[in-house]
Design a protein around this motif. Sequence first.
Motif, PDB file in Angstrom:
ATOM      1  N   TYR A  30      18.126   4.723  49.213  1.00  0.00           N
ATOM      2  CA  TYR A  30      18.291   5.753  50.234  1.00  0.00           C
ATOM      3  C   TYR A  30      19.418   5.449  51.217  1.00  0.00           C
ATOM      4  CZ  TYR A  30      15.093   2.266  52.217  1.00  0.00           C
ATOM      5  OH  TYR A  30      14.503   1.089  52.576  1.00  0.00           O
ATOM      6  N   CYS A  31      19.829   4.184  51.316  1.00  0.00           N
ATOM      7  CA  CYS A  31      20.631   3.779  52.476  1.00  0.00           C
ATOM      8  C   CYS A  31      22.102   3.554  52.132  1.00  0.00           C
ATOM      9  CB  CYS A  31      20.033   2.512  53.067  1.00  0.00           C
ATOM     10  SG  CYS A  31      20.912   1.966  54.544  1.00  0.00           S
TER      11      CYS A  31
ATOM     12  N   GLN B  38      19.991  -3.857  65.892  1.00  0.00           N
ATOM     13  CA  GLN B  38      19.676  -3.441  64.522  1.00  0.00           C
ATOM     14  C   GLN B  38      20.833  -3.781  63.591  1.00  0.00           C
ATOM     15  OE1 GLN B  38      19.345   0.712  62.880  1.00  0.00           O
ATOM     16  NE2 GLN B  38      17.187   0.317  63.263  1.00  0.00           N
ATOM     17  N   SER B  39      20.505  -4.003  62.298  1.00  0.00           N
ATOM     18  CA  SER B  39      21.544  -4.332  61.321  1.00  0.00           C
ATOM     19  C   SER B  39      21.037  -4.079  59.916  1.00  0.00           C
ATOM     20  CB  SER B  39      21.907  -5.818  61.429  1.00  0.00           C
ATOM     21  OG  SER B  39      20.830  -6.603  60.967  1.00  0.00           O
TER      22      SER B  39
ATOM     23  N   LEU C 146      16.084  -6.264  62.063  1.00  0.00           N
ATOM     24  CA  LEU C 146      17.083  -6.906  61.192  1.00  0.00           C
ATOM     25  C   LEU C 146      16.586  -6.993  59.752  1.00  0.00           C
ATOM     26  CD1 LEU C 146      17.988  -9.847  63.663  1.00  0.00           C
ATOM     27  CD2 LEU C 146      18.962  -7.558  63.610  1.00  0.00           C
ATOM     28  N   GLY C 147      15.550  -6.244  59.411  1.00  0.00           N
ATOM     29  CA  GLY C 147      15.046  -6.238  58.038  1.00  0.00           C
ATOM     30  C   GLY C 147      14.062  -7.365  57.768  1.00  0.00           C
TER      31      GLY C 147
ATOM     32  N   LEU D  58      10.198  -2.694  62.016  1.00  0.00           N
ATOM     33  CA  LEU D  58      10.363  -2.797  60.562  1.00  0.00           C
ATOM     34  C   LEU D  58       9.604  -1.630  59.950  1.00  0.00           C
ATOM     35  CD1 LEU D  58      11.445  -4.814  58.326  1.00  0.00           C
ATOM     36  CD2 LEU D  58       9.116  -5.701  58.237  1.00  0.00           C
ATOM     37  N   ARG D  59      10.342  -0.597  59.571  1.00  0.00           N
ATOM     38  CA  ARG D  59       9.650   0.551  58.966  1.00  0.00           C
ATOM     39  C   ARG D  59       9.138   0.148  57.585  1.00  0.00           C
ATOM     40  NH1 ARG D  59      13.263   5.967  59.737  1.00  0.00           N
ATOM     41  NH2 ARG D  59      13.340   6.081  62.019  1.00  0.00           N
TER      42      ARG D  59
ATOM     43  N   ARG E  79       6.315  -5.311  53.499  1.00  0.00           N
ATOM     44  CA  ARG E  79       6.623  -5.001  54.892  1.00  0.00           C
ATOM     45  C   ARG E  79       5.364  -4.918  55.750  1.00  0.00           C
ATOM     46  NH1 ARG E  79      12.144  -2.003  56.190  1.00  0.00           N
ATOM     47  NH2 ARG E  79      13.448  -3.531  55.153  1.00  0.00           N
TER      48      ARG E  79
ATOM     49  N   MET F 165      10.210   7.310  56.317  1.00  0.00           N
ATOM     50  CA  MET F 165      11.089   8.476  56.188  1.00  0.00           C
ATOM     51  C   MET F 165      10.247   9.655  55.719  1.00  0.00           C
ATOM     52  SD  MET F 165      14.545   6.821  54.634  1.00  0.00           S
ATOM     53  CE  MET F 165      13.732   5.417  53.905  1.00  0.00           C
TER      54      MET F 165
ATOM     55  N   PHE G  20      14.301  12.190  55.829  1.00  0.00           N
ATOM     56  CA  PHE G  20      15.203  11.554  54.882  1.00  0.00           C
ATOM     57  C   PHE G  20      16.462  12.407  54.756  1.00  0.00           C
ATOM     58  CE2 PHE G  20      16.742  11.944  50.470  1.00  0.00           C
ATOM     59  CZ  PHE G  20      17.412  10.738  50.396  1.00  0.00           C
ATOM     60  N   LEU G  21      17.636  11.765  54.888  1.00  0.00           N
ATOM     61  CA  LEU G  21      18.903  12.503  54.754  1.00  0.00           C
ATOM     62  C   LEU G  21      19.694  11.868  53.615  1.00  0.00           C
ATOM     63  CD1 LEU G  21      19.766  12.602  58.579  1.00  0.00           C
ATOM     64  CD2 LEU G  21      18.920  14.497  57.199  1.00  0.00           C
TER      65      LEU G  21
ATOM     66  N   TYR H 298      28.359   2.355  60.599  1.00  0.00           N
ATOM     67  CA  TYR H 298      26.910   2.132  60.450  1.00  0.00           C
ATOM     68  C   TYR H 298      26.312   3.401  59.853  1.00  0.00           C
ATOM     69  CZ  TYR H 298      22.452  -0.129  61.273  1.00  0.00           C
ATOM     70  OH  TYR H 298      21.231  -0.738  61.091  1.00  0.00           O
TER      71      TYR H 298
ATOM     72  N   TYR I  74      23.146   7.147  56.773  1.00  0.00           N
ATOM     73  CA  TYR I  74      23.229   8.484  56.156  1.00  0.00           C
ATOM     74  C   TYR I  74      24.458   9.173  56.760  1.00  0.00           C
ATOM     75  CZ  TYR I  74      20.610   9.131  60.442  1.00  0.00           C
ATOM     76  OH  TYR I  74      20.197   9.058  61.743  1.00  0.00           O
TER      77      TYR I  74
HETATM   78  N1  SAH Z   1      17.937  -3.195  57.587  1.00  0.00           N
HETATM   79  C1  SAH Z   1      16.913  -2.827  58.530  1.00  0.00           C
HETATM   80  C2  SAH Z   1      17.308  -1.608  59.360  1.00  0.00           C
HETATM   81  C3  SAH Z   1      17.560  -0.399  58.506  1.00  0.00           C
HETATM   82  S1  SAH Z   1      18.197   1.045  59.270  1.00  0.00           S
HETATM   83  C4  SAH Z   1      15.631  -2.567  57.768  1.00  0.00           C
HETATM   84  O1  SAH Z   1      15.696  -2.398  56.550  1.00  0.00           O
HETATM   85  O2  SAH Z   1      14.580  -2.574  58.390  1.00  0.00           O
HETATM   86  C5  SAH Z   1      16.757   1.725  60.001  1.00  0.00           C
HETATM   87  C6  SAH Z   1      16.032   2.806  59.242  1.00  0.00           C
HETATM   88  O3  SAH Z   1      16.875   3.880  58.880  1.00  0.00           O
HETATM   89  C7  SAH Z   1      15.416   2.396  57.927  1.00  0.00           C
HETATM   90  O4  SAH Z   1      14.260   1.648  58.118  1.00  0.00           O
HETATM   91  C8  SAH Z   1      15.166   3.738  57.268  1.00  0.00           C
HETATM   92  O5  SAH Z   1      13.848   4.216  57.536  1.00  0.00           O
HETATM   93  C9  SAH Z   1      16.191   4.656  57.929  1.00  0.00           C
HETATM   94  N2  SAH Z   1      17.111   5.192  56.915  1.00  0.00           N
HETATM   95  C10 SAH Z   1      17.857   4.513  56.027  1.00  0.00           C
HETATM   96  N3  SAH Z   1      18.504   5.350  55.197  1.00  0.00           N
HETATM   97  C11 SAH Z   1      18.157   6.609  55.577  1.00  0.00           C
HETATM   98  C12 SAH Z   1      18.469   7.919  55.086  1.00  0.00           C
HETATM   99  N4  SAH Z   1      19.283   8.103  54.051  1.00  0.00           N
HETATM  100  N5  SAH Z   1      17.904   8.979  55.718  1.00  0.00           N
HETATM  101  C13 SAH Z   1      17.087   8.807  56.768  1.00  0.00           C
HETATM  102  N6  SAH Z   1      16.755   7.605  57.259  1.00  0.00           N
HETATM  103  C14 SAH Z   1      17.267   6.513  56.666  1.00  0.00           C
END
Ligand code: SAH
Length: 372
Positions: A66-67, A104-105, A135-136, A156-157, A180, A199, A230-231, A315, A318
């Motif tokens: 997704y990222c 955040q990273s 930071l994951g 931490l999602r 997680r 998401m 989610f985007l 950064y 999305y």
């Molecule tokens: N590396 C860290 C931070 C990630 S960015 C980690 O993994 O915890 C933070 C959040 O952005 C992610 O946890 C995710 O839920 C969200 N995110 C990532 N890609 C996305 C997308 N395409 N659309 C919407 N949210 C997204």
Amino acid sequence: MALSVVLGNPATDRHTIAQRLREADGERTAGLFAEADDVRRREVGECVHFRGLIEISNHCRRSCWYCGLRVEHRILHRYRLSADEILACARAAAAWGCGTAVLQSGEDSGLTSRFVGGVVERIKAETPLAVTLSLGERCRRDFLRWKRAGADRYLLRFETSNNELMRRIHPVRRGTAPRRIELLRILRDMGYEIGSGVMVGLPGQTYEDLANDIAIFAELDLDMIGCGPFLPHPATPLGRGRVPLAISLTDQVPADASMALKVIALSRLACPQANIAVSTALSTLDPMAGRERGLQCGANVLMPNFSPSMHRAKYAIYPAKSDVGNNERESPDALRQRTLRLGRSVGSGRGDSPAYRARRAERTATMRESLP
Ligand code: SAH
């Protein structure tokens, strides 16, 4: 487990939550938003807490579907802020009036345990800020070291509680398992305030999955919640239309603003005392009113971006993030004005979650009782 997780509580019952997510009737949905707004007012008040977001690195070793920061995205220009640059952003956030800096990273091995520990120590020594890390997935030792350095919170999602879906879209690193939720418990035991989220509208995510996610927020007794739509990012498998799990169209959660708002509202009912943020993703989908609508259906936190403007576009988790470029509506000052226009106030100080404060008081009381 949170007090609210009691048998027969509709706010934490998966079946009831799924029904409310599927609700198509406009009036009943407006009723849900009003109920969440009432609970928000009663439990956490009219203050909106501002957290200064600092995106400290876009390097990432993971391959999430997704990222946009995924390691395979080779043409993305990568950056990592120096300690001095991070401190400058933190000072700017404090000077503006934020009570917290959120670092955040991507999951960046170049952010060593010692480097992050040193940065946290400096922020704590040189500013009055609370420090949130995001930071994951890292090892226990890193989490402990950063806690000792003074870090207060960790975000931490868990992204989705559907393990099969998560395994597809968040491939595990060699020798590790999706964990997680387990990491969140470890962080909580170390004394961190913990935050998580998911998401909304991930391909392959059903209403039942999403209802389960919200019930888990309550089981984890989260201090902070952040969820957003989610985007799709064109440089990712999901953005190119890969299907992680085949489900029927009627089960698929849509990735739209109204569903994201329902998730905020239902999260507020499930976790009345949590700090709940309006995500940048929601504001990206609804630039004119996403922040306002979020704050009016249960949220009480905004996270304006304090990253150096020259790096912001990189950064790119999305595309077209609303806080990139010269988007005046997303500047901290504009967000303050937008908040005040809703009749809400801007919080001062650290803005710990009431749930966390209660837990700390309980812990101190137990410690006192056990003293000879
Ligand atoms: N590396 C860290 C931070 C990630 S960015 C980690 O993994 O915890 C933070 C959040 O952005 C992610 O946890 C995710 O839920 C969200 N995110 C990532 N890609 C996305 C997308 N395409 N659309 C919407 N949210 C997204």
